[in-house]
Design a protein around this motif. Structure first.
Motif, short mmCIF file in Angstrom:
data_model
loop_
_atom_site.label_atom_id
_atom_site.label_comp_id
_atom_site.label_asym_id
_atom_site.label_seq_id
_atom_site.Cartn_x
_atom_site.Cartn_y
_atom_site.Cartn_z
N LEU A 88 0.83 -1.22 0.00
CA LEU A 88 0.00 0.00 0.00
C LEU A 88 0.86 1.26 0.00
O LEU A 88 0.57 2.21 -0.74
CB LEU A 88 -0.90 -0.03 1.23
CG LEU A 88 -1.87 1.15 1.39
CD1 LEU A 88 -2.93 1.11 0.28
CD2 LEU A 88 -2.55 1.11 2.76
N TRP A 89 1.91 1.29 0.80
CA TRP A 89 2.71 2.51 0.96
C TRP A 89 3.87 2.61 -0.04
O TRP A 89 4.19 3.70 -0.50
CB TRP A 89 3.28 2.57 2.38
CG TRP A 89 2.23 2.79 3.44
CD1 TRP A 89 0.96 3.29 3.25
CD2 TRP A 89 2.34 2.51 4.84
NE1 TRP A 89 0.28 3.33 4.44
CE2 TRP A 89 1.11 2.86 5.44
CE3 TRP A 89 3.35 1.98 5.64
CZ2 TRP A 89 0.87 2.72 6.80
CZ3 TRP A 89 3.11 1.85 7.00
CH2 TRP A 89 1.89 2.22 7.56
N PHE A 90 4.50 1.47 -0.34
CA PHE A 90 5.73 1.53 -1.17
C PHE A 90 5.61 0.75 -2.47
O PHE A 90 6.55 0.73 -3.26
CB PHE A 90 6.92 0.99 -0.36
CG PHE A 90 7.12 1.67 0.95
CD1 PHE A 90 7.63 2.98 1.00
CD2 PHE A 90 6.79 1.05 2.13
CE1 PHE A 90 7.82 3.61 2.22
CE2 PHE A 90 6.97 1.69 3.36
CZ PHE A 90 7.48 2.97 3.40
N GLY A 91 4.50 0.05 -2.68
CA GLY A 91 4.34 -0.73 -3.91
C GLY A 91 5.22 -1.96 -3.97
O GLY A 91 5.53 -2.46 -5.06
N ILE A 92 5.66 -2.48 -2.81
CA ILE A 92 6.56 -3.65 -2.76
C ILE A 92 5.73 -4.93 -2.67
O ILE A 92 4.87 -5.05 -1.78
CB ILE A 92 7.51 -3.55 -1.56
CG1 ILE A 92 8.41 -2.31 -1.69
CG2 ILE A 92 8.36 -4.81 -1.44
CD1 ILE A 92 9.28 -2.06 -0.48
N ASP A 93 6.00 -5.87 -3.56
CA ASP A 93 5.35 -7.19 -3.49
C ASP A 93 6.16 -8.08 -2.55
O ASP A 93 7.01 -8.87 -2.96
CB ASP A 93 5.27 -7.81 -4.88
CG ASP A 93 4.30 -7.09 -5.78
OD1 ASP A 93 3.23 -6.69 -5.28
OD2 ASP A 93 4.61 -6.89 -6.97
N TYR A 94 5.89 -7.94 -1.28
CA TYR A 94 6.66 -8.62 -0.24
C TYR A 94 6.17 -10.05 -0.08
O TYR A 94 4.96 -10.28 0.14
CB TYR A 94 6.50 -7.83 1.07
CG TYR A 94 7.12 -8.44 2.28
CD1 TYR A 94 8.46 -8.26 2.56
CD2 TYR A 94 6.34 -9.19 3.17
CE1 TYR A 94 9.02 -8.82 3.69
CE2 TYR A 94 6.89 -9.72 4.30
CZ TYR A 94 8.23 -9.54 4.56
OH TYR A 94 8.77 -10.09 5.68
N ASN A 95 7.10 -11.01 -0.19
CA ASN A 95 6.71 -12.41 -0.04
C ASN A 95 7.91 -13.22 0.45
O ASN A 95 8.86 -13.44 -0.29
CB ASN A 95 6.23 -12.96 -1.39
CG ASN A 95 5.52 -14.29 -1.24
OD1 ASN A 95 5.82 -15.07 -0.34
ND2 ASN A 95 4.57 -14.54 -2.12
N ILE A 96 7.86 -13.68 1.70
CA ILE A 96 8.99 -14.43 2.26
C ILE A 96 8.99 -15.88 1.78
O ILE A 96 9.96 -16.59 2.03
CB ILE A 96 8.96 -14.40 3.80
CG1 ILE A 96 7.68 -15.05 4.33
CG2 ILE A 96 9.13 -13.01 4.33
CD1 ILE A 96 7.67 -15.23 5.83
N SER A 97 7.94 -16.30 1.08
CA SER A 97 7.90 -17.68 0.58
C SER A 97 8.54 -17.83 -0.79
O SER A 97 8.90 -18.94 -1.18
CB SER A 97 6.44 -18.17 0.51
OG SER A 97 5.86 -18.15 1.80
N THR A 98 8.69 -16.72 -1.51
CA THR A 98 9.25 -16.80 -2.87
C THR A 98 10.48 -15.93 -3.07
O THR A 98 11.25 -16.17 -4.00
CB THR A 98 8.19 -16.38 -3.90
OG1 THR A 98 7.77 -15.03 -3.61
CG2 THR A 98 6.98 -17.30 -3.86
N ASN A 99 10.68 -14.93 -2.23
CA ASN A 99 11.80 -14.01 -2.40
C ASN A 99 12.85 -14.27 -1.31
O ASN A 99 12.59 -14.10 -0.12
CB ASN A 99 11.31 -12.56 -2.33
CG ASN A 99 12.39 -11.57 -2.74
OD1 ASN A 99 13.48 -11.55 -2.19
ND2 ASN A 99 12.08 -10.75 -3.74
N ALA A 100 14.07 -14.66 -1.73
CA ALA A 100 15.11 -15.01 -0.77
C ALA A 100 15.55 -13.81 0.06
O ALA A 100 15.81 -13.93 1.27
CB ALA A 100 16.32 -15.59 -1.52
#
Length: 292
Positions: free
Chosen positions: A139-151
């Protein structure tokens, strides 16, 4: 002579307990490390392997990568917690801070939370589509945060989780050390015209060195054996990005039941921990032995 015998008599129970819980398991792990023992294998019996387990470790890229990853993780968390803990300790000791007792209590709460609960909590906070962390980062930074796919996301989250959990311990340790410092050297340094940075580096740090050394040792050893928090957060993924050495040993010893190889990894990790602690001791004290 009689008093000496009575002293040894009082020390006997503690010595016996230390021998049973410390020395005996170490000897057993050392013994198992020389055998090929896997209860899930075709031949589950204990077979002599000599130094084969240790030779295999030298060429085991998964083990070496886990060890290197753990050292990077330990370096970041120990340095960050030390800096952040010192800043928070000075802030919470300031007389002008309103409600500092309340903030001290709030700040200390993460220490009492069990590591497995910490991992589960951060997992819930970071699950895409459910947790508030990915929601607000998008919402704030447009980051697609995902600890399951991004090392990088997984590794960074593991560091932040450890900072949240253990920085309060560093803060409390440094607060105790700062409170016990004598006032005279600080006042003398101010009279001599030293600025804040000079007073910190040449007066406070040397006097605080015993506390710093103890705190760094404890946090370093904790960081090198992180298992339960990381397992609950990422299970070592994605693609082994957070498979630290403690978790790697646990996977080999329990799910794979490769006890001989796991014992060899444990002993090598113990050796690395002792060497790192010795190097740290020499770097911080300038001494190579226990005596000054």
């Amino acid at each position: 002579m009689r008093q000496s015998n009575i002293g040894w008599l009082f020390l006997t129970p503690a010595t016996l307990i230390l021998f049973i819980v410390g020395f005996v398991p170490f000897i057993y792990i050392l013994y198992v490390g020389f055998f090929d023992w896997n209860t899930n294998a075709v031949d589950p019996t204990l077979r002599w392997a000599g130094l084969q387990n240790y030779r295999s470790l030298v060429f085991d890229t998964t083990f070496l990568n886990s060890l290197a990853r753990t050292l990077v993780f330990a370096f970041f968390v120990v340095v960050s917690e030390l800096l952040l803990g010192y800043v928070l300790a000075r802030a919470l000791m300031a007389d002008r801070l309103w409600g500092r007792q309340f903030f001290r209590t709030i700040h200390t709460l993460p220490i009492v939370v069990a590591p497995i609960a910490v991992g589960a909590t951060w997992r819930l906070l970071c699950v895409p589509g459910f947790g508030i962390v990915p929601y607000y980062l998008k919402l704030w930074f447009g980051i697609d945060y995902n600890i399951s796919t991004n090392a990088y996301h997984a590794f960074g989250t593991a560091i932040i989780m450890d900072l949240w959990h253990w920085t309060p311990f560093v803060t409390l340790s440094l607060m105790a050390g700062l409170t016990a410092l004598p006032k005279e050297p600080l006042e003398q340094a101010q009279i001599d015209g030293g600025n804040k940075l000079q007073i910190f580096w040449y007066v406070i740090v040397p006097m605080l060195k015993p506390v710093l050394l103890t705190t760094v040792f404890i946090r370093l050893m904790d960081a090198l054996r992180s298992v339960d928090e990381i397992w609950m957060l990422t299970k070592g993924g994605p693609a082994e990005a957070t498979r630290f050495i403690g978790l790697h040993i646990w996977i080999n010893v329990f799910p794979k039941t490769d006890y001989g190889y796991g014992a060899a990894m444990s002993l090598l990790t113990l050796y690395v921990t002792i060497v790192l602690s010795w190097l740290l001791f020499v770097a911080m004290t300038g001494r190579k032995g226990g005596a000054q």
